[in-house]
Motif scaffolding. Sequence first.
Motif, PDB file in Angstrom:
ATOM      1  N   SER A  77      -8.659  13.245  -8.548  1.00 52.55           N
ATOM      2  CA  SER A  77      -7.256  13.641  -8.382  1.00 52.55           C
ATOM      3  C   SER A  77      -6.610  14.024  -9.703  1.00 52.55           C
ATOM      4  N   GLY A 279     -12.959   9.049  -5.526  1.00 54.86           N
ATOM      5  CA  GLY A 279     -12.191   8.814  -4.304  1.00 54.86           C
ATOM      6  C   GLY A 279     -12.388   7.450  -3.695  1.00 54.86           C
ATOM      7  N   ASP A 282      -9.492   3.585  -4.553  1.00 54.93           N
ATOM      8  CA  ASP A 282      -8.435   3.052  -3.690  1.00 54.93           C
ATOM      9  C   ASP A 282      -8.879   3.044  -2.229  1.00 54.93           C
ATOM     10  N   ASP A 336     -12.078   9.514   1.187  1.00 55.11           N
ATOM     11  CA  ASP A 336     -11.298  10.693   0.817  1.00 55.11           C
ATOM     12  C   ASP A 336     -10.175  10.943   1.824  1.00 55.11           C
ATOM     13  N   LYS A 339      -7.344   8.512   1.183  1.00 57.34           N
ATOM     14  CA  LYS A 339      -6.610   8.892  -0.022  1.00 57.34           C
ATOM     15  C   LYS A 339      -5.714  10.107   0.256  1.00 57.34           C
ATOM     16  N   ASP A 342      -2.693   9.080   2.250  1.00 58.71           N
ATOM     17  CA  ASP A 342      -1.705   8.408   1.403  1.00 58.71           C
ATOM     18  C   ASP A 342      -0.903   9.414   0.592  1.00 58.71           C
ATOM     19  N   ARG A 343      -1.598  10.419   0.044  1.00 61.54           N
ATOM     20  CA  ARG A 343      -0.917  11.449  -0.737  1.00 61.54           C
ATOM     21  C   ARG A 343      -0.027  12.303   0.159  1.00 61.54           C
TER      22      ARG A 343
END
Length: 389
Positions: A77, A279, A282, A336, A339, A342-343
């Motif tokens: 990221s 990735g 988290d 992935d 993540k 979440d983004r």
Amino acid sequence: MTIRKIAILSLALLLPFSLNAQKKKKRPVKKPVVEIVEEPQEDPRITNMREMTQQIVFIDSIVTDKDRFLSQYRLSSETGTLTTTGQFFGKSISGHAFLNEMGNKVYFSRTDGSGYRRLYTSDKLGTVWGEGTPLKGLSEGITDADYPFMMNDGITFYFAAQGEESIGGYDIFFTRYDSRSGSFLKPENIGMPFNSEANDYMYAADEETGIGYFVSDRRQPEGKVCVYIFILPETRRSYDPSKYTEQQIRNFADIVRIADTWGNGYERRAALDRLKAIGTTDAHPAAENTTATNTAIVINDRLTYTSVKDFRSPTAANNYRELLKARERQATIEADLQKARDRFARADEDGRRLLREVILHNEEQALLLRDTIHALEKQIRNEENNNNK
């Protein structure tokens, strides 16, 4: 003098003239025509470029569909995001785009009024993207430019282009941004093994992991390309001709066999571990693919295997290896996905439009992998149980 002597003397005098006359009448022998075929001379630029082939360790190569190669890029990221121009702007525009880590600057390609692709940049002001501005300094000697990528320093820029300095179709170039002039310096061809007489493009470098990517259609059928994954070198080194033969250097330049670049394999294994970790920092527990739970498979009510050594059937053992790879890939994709979701929750409208494509693609891949895993588990149980009878 008698008449007889006169006759003999006359014949003697005439004989040389007769012989000369015969010689003149003799037809010359035609010699066979030998056709000289000149061998085609190699472009001296290619010869020089091959001699300067850079030492690169390739950790993997993946053949995929030409229109889906971006799905094989796994950038951290902190590096930024690769997508297509059409997906980024939500319009029917051909080309490719790179969004920086901060999400406030995009570099992209699109077709201009003359029918050629050019490179542009746009900044985000609040929640609105500004009008695309052509990148200065990249048009001289170039007919088509596409596949942009900017390093984290905001200065070093890679792209692919066709033009005077290309040795094939698309070649990969790099340049630097000069803030004083507001223009890029004259681009340079990055050479071999990255470029070839085929199409080579979409160079991307992840400095967080030390891993890079690029695409080539060399030795590939129509509609297919190969994504090459390599270790970013700390310094540029070429192959020493005193240590390698001309043919070996040619093979390195053409990337005939990536295993020839591995050396003792330590660098490659470490790079693969870094690649797998992208990735997963988290990630939810599904990403923990080194646990015994992820390697276990129930054979029957009495047997549960956790290692390839447990198997009696060679076929089941081979399927088990494929199962572990599929589970590992599944864990990465699901990590992935988490993540990206979440983004997505924190992103603005433009960011959500970009992430939506990533999420939909990963969800599709996750479903396919689940079906593959289920089928492999069934095959393994049947094969091993039949072997144990």
